[in-house]
Write a protein that holds these residues in place. Structure first.
Motif, short mmCIF file in Angstrom:
data_model
loop_
_atom_site.label_atom_id
_atom_site.label_comp_id
_atom_site.label_asym_id
_atom_site.label_seq_id
_atom_site.Cartn_x
_atom_site.Cartn_y
_atom_site.Cartn_z
N SER A 6 0.84 -1.21 0.00
CA SER A 6 0.00 0.00 0.00
C SER A 6 0.87 1.25 0.00
O SER A 6 0.55 2.25 -0.67
N GLY A 7 1.97 1.21 0.76
CA GLY A 7 2.87 2.35 0.78
C GLY A 7 3.48 2.60 -0.58
O GLY A 7 3.67 3.76 -0.99
N MET A 8 3.79 1.52 -1.31
CA MET A 8 4.31 1.66 -2.67
C MET A 8 3.30 2.34 -3.58
O MET A 8 3.66 3.22 -4.40
N LEU A 9 2.02 1.96 -3.44
CA LEU A 9 0.98 2.60 -4.25
C LEU A 9 0.85 4.08 -3.91
O LEU A 9 0.71 4.94 -4.79
N GLY A 10 0.92 4.39 -2.58
CA GLY A 10 0.82 5.79 -2.17
C GLY A 10 1.98 6.62 -2.66
O GLY A 10 1.80 7.74 -3.18
N LEU A 11 3.19 6.07 -2.54
CA LEU A 11 4.37 6.80 -3.03
C LEU A 11 4.31 6.96 -4.54
O LEU A 11 4.66 8.02 -5.09
#
Length: 601
Positions: free
Chosen positions: A258-263
């Motif tokens: 999810s953090g990868m998608l947000g970044l």
């Protein structure tokens, strides 16, 4: 032993078996490379769909990409299926290479060290190694080297995404080390407590008659519950240690995705990344971290297999395989010589036999008498090569046993066994037929030789009256036969093949009068054909067919010579020293008196 250790470190059976599988491992590594390259299919497909198909609204391009994607996925699945089947065969191949060696260790271990825990632990260790190699754990190890390649692809998409993935991977690696530290002790304790529990359960099963007759069931159940509670506590501790960290790693990986998608979304907003690259980076990062998570999930199996590997390696090092004699000695025909023999039980340093020496010639029979714990059964075990002479701290050896001048260790066990017949004090028949037990499971045995051994033991008539005669199944440990029947069948087994040396430890403990007569006839028959018989005697009827007597007290020879002379000397001591000897052997005088009374009658 030093040479054995060197062989174990650099070329032990386990290491050699794995080395022979190295070409297979290399092939699996190539398959893993192709699988990991094809694993990029999903991310590249999403990248093309978002960056090419959607902006161009080209249906033919979408169809072509989809067909290509489906073909690559099918190839990936097929290669993964083949890799799994190959690894499962590697486990079987390791088992094939080691099963006989492990079984030999199981047989030899009680004769070289004190029994502790479960005697079948080496078999379970080999099963654990085979199971691990056949599972998903090793495939994750083959995938680990591809993690840097996946991370390099993410760096190509955007450096910030690459740094984010590297940081997440380092955290998962740290969790792996935490798993190792927290699980090592509990898993080792669980293996030890499981071995103790199984050993206790097997002892209770084997002694079920005593347990039932003496009302020990509840007491043993209490002890079993204690051992079981310790084992369950060890298992729970190991499971909690691994399971907790595994859950943390799963949650952390979801956060990373999810953090990868947000970044990625932030980078798209500022114009540093395309929309398709977000999905591609997320999929690639998930694939790159999957081997680490799989390794954590299967860490328990990895640690158990590693412990099994170490235990087996240590056993193979401590108990090197016995060399096959390049020169086969001729069958012994003339003499048995015992020279300054000192023997200690396996795993013990204190000897139970000290400087025992005597000699017998073909056609002679020796009766060994003495009080309980005088070393009679220990001497019997040494005579047949079951217990080894006590080795001193220097280069000397505590005597030896020789047949026709050759020490027993100059024969390979299988070769020596053809010249020895042994009836132990505790009789154990093997599950199979009466005929198989008599012929020692010799596949080349003939009916004539089996029946001849049975007749020599005076048990032929008894056997033919069994429900299936010689094909009667004796059951586990011979439970289908009475104690007397087991003893007479075991005597036939000792006589099978007309061995030169026959050692009988209390051979008439469970025999009736007919059995005693058959035993005496068997001893005399062996002497007539030029064999040597050694009888451990507590009952006088066992000495009827012998001509020499050896008296043992506290592991030392007190007297040796012709039967009549030794018995007369022990009954009528001629000196104060002889009187002290007779007093020390008072428990043995009853046997002497009984023999004399029997001779007079």
């Amino acid at each position: 032993m030093h040479d054995g250790r060197a062989a174990g470190m650099f070329g032990g059976p386990l290491q050699q078996a794995l080395a022979r599988c190295s070409p297979i491992f290399a092939g699996v590594a190539l398959f893993s490379g192709a699988i990991n390259l094809l694993a990029l299919t999903g991310s590249l497909y999403m990248l093309q769909v978002y960056d090419r198909v959607l902006p161009s609204r080209s249906v033919p391009t979408l169809v072509g990409l989809s067909l290509l994607m489906a073909g690559l996925y099918l190839g990936n699945g097929y290669l993964d299926f083949i890799r799994g089947r190959v690894m499962s065969r590697v486990g079987v191949r390791i088992d094939d290479a080691l099963r006989e060696r492990v079984f030999a260790v199981v047989q030899l271990l009680p004769l070289r060290s004190r029994p502790s825990g479960d005697g079948l632990q080496p078999v379970r260790d080999l099963d654990q190694i085979r199971s691990y190699l056949s599972g998903l754990g090793p495939t994750a190890l083959f995938d680990l080297p591809w993690i840097p390649i996946y991370l390099a692809v993410i760096f190509l998409l955007h450096p910030l995404l690459g740094l984010f993935s590297v940081a997440g991977g380092l955290v998962l690696v740290a969790l792996t080390f935490v798993t190792e530290m927290r699980s090592k002790g509990p898993l080792k304790a669980a293996a030890h407590s499981a071995s103790r529990r199984l050993a206790f359960g097997e002892a209770a099963r084997r002694n079920s008659e005593v347990v039932r007759a003496m009302g020990l069931g509840q007491r043993l159940s209490h002890r079993w519950n204690e051992l079981n509670a310790v084992h369950i506590a060890d298992q729970l501790q190991a499971s909690d240690a691994i399971g907790g960290i595994s859950s943390v790693s799963k949650v952390f990986r979801l956060l990373l995705q999810s953090g990868m998608l947000g970044l990625g979304a932030y980078l798209v907003i500022i114009g540093g990344l395309s929309a398709g690259s977000i999905i591609a980076a997320s999929i690639i990062m998930s694939r790159s971290l999957a081997p680490i998570e799989t390794s954590i999930a299967h860490w328990r199996g990895f640690v158990s297999a590693r412990q099994s590997y170490r235990r087996l390696s240590e056993l193979f090092m401590a108990l090197p395989s016995e060399p096959i004699a390049s020169l086969q000695l001729t069958a012994p025909r003339s003499s048995l010589t015992v020279e300054n023999l000192s023997v200690a039980p396996p795993g013990a340093a204190r000897p139970v036999l000290l400087n025992v020496g005597f000699a017998l010639s073909a056609g002679e029979a020796l009766g060994i008498i003495g009080p309980s714990a005088s070393g009679k059964s220990s001497l019997a075990r040494a005579l047949v090569g079951v217990w080894q002479p006590l080795r001193s701290s220097g280069s000397g050896v505590g005597g030896c046993v020789r047949l026709d001048g050759a020490a027993l260790d100059q024969w390979a066990p299988a070769q020596l066994g053809r010249h020895i017949g042994y009836l132990p004090q505790s009789i154990e028949l093997f599950e199979g037929t009466v005929a198989e037990n008599i012929c020692r499971f010799d596949e080349a045995a003939t009916s004539e030789r089996i029946i001849a051994a049975a007749r020599a033991a005076g048990v032929h008539e008894l056997i033919v009256h069994l429900p299936a005669g010689y094909e009667t199944e004796v059951g586990e440990g011979g439970c289908a036969l009475s104690a007397g029947q087991r003893q007479r069948v075991a005597l036939a087994r000792a006589l099978y093949g007309d061995p030169f040396l026959i050692v009988l430890d209390e051979p008439n403990a469970n025999l009736d009068h007919a059995g005693d007569v058959a035993l005496t006839h068997a001893i005399r028959s062996v002497r007539e054909r030029g064999g040597i018989v050694v009888v451990i005697a507590h009952r006088p009827s066992a000495l009827a067919g012998i001509d020499k007597v050896l008296a043992l007290i506290d592991g030392r020879v007190q007297a040796f010579g012709a039967k009549e002379e030794i018995l007369r000397r022990m009954l009528q001591p001629a000196s104060p020293a002889a009187q002290r000897t007779a007093a020390a052997g008072a428990a043995n005088l009853k046997v002497v008196n009984d023999v004399t009374a029997e001779a007079a009658s």
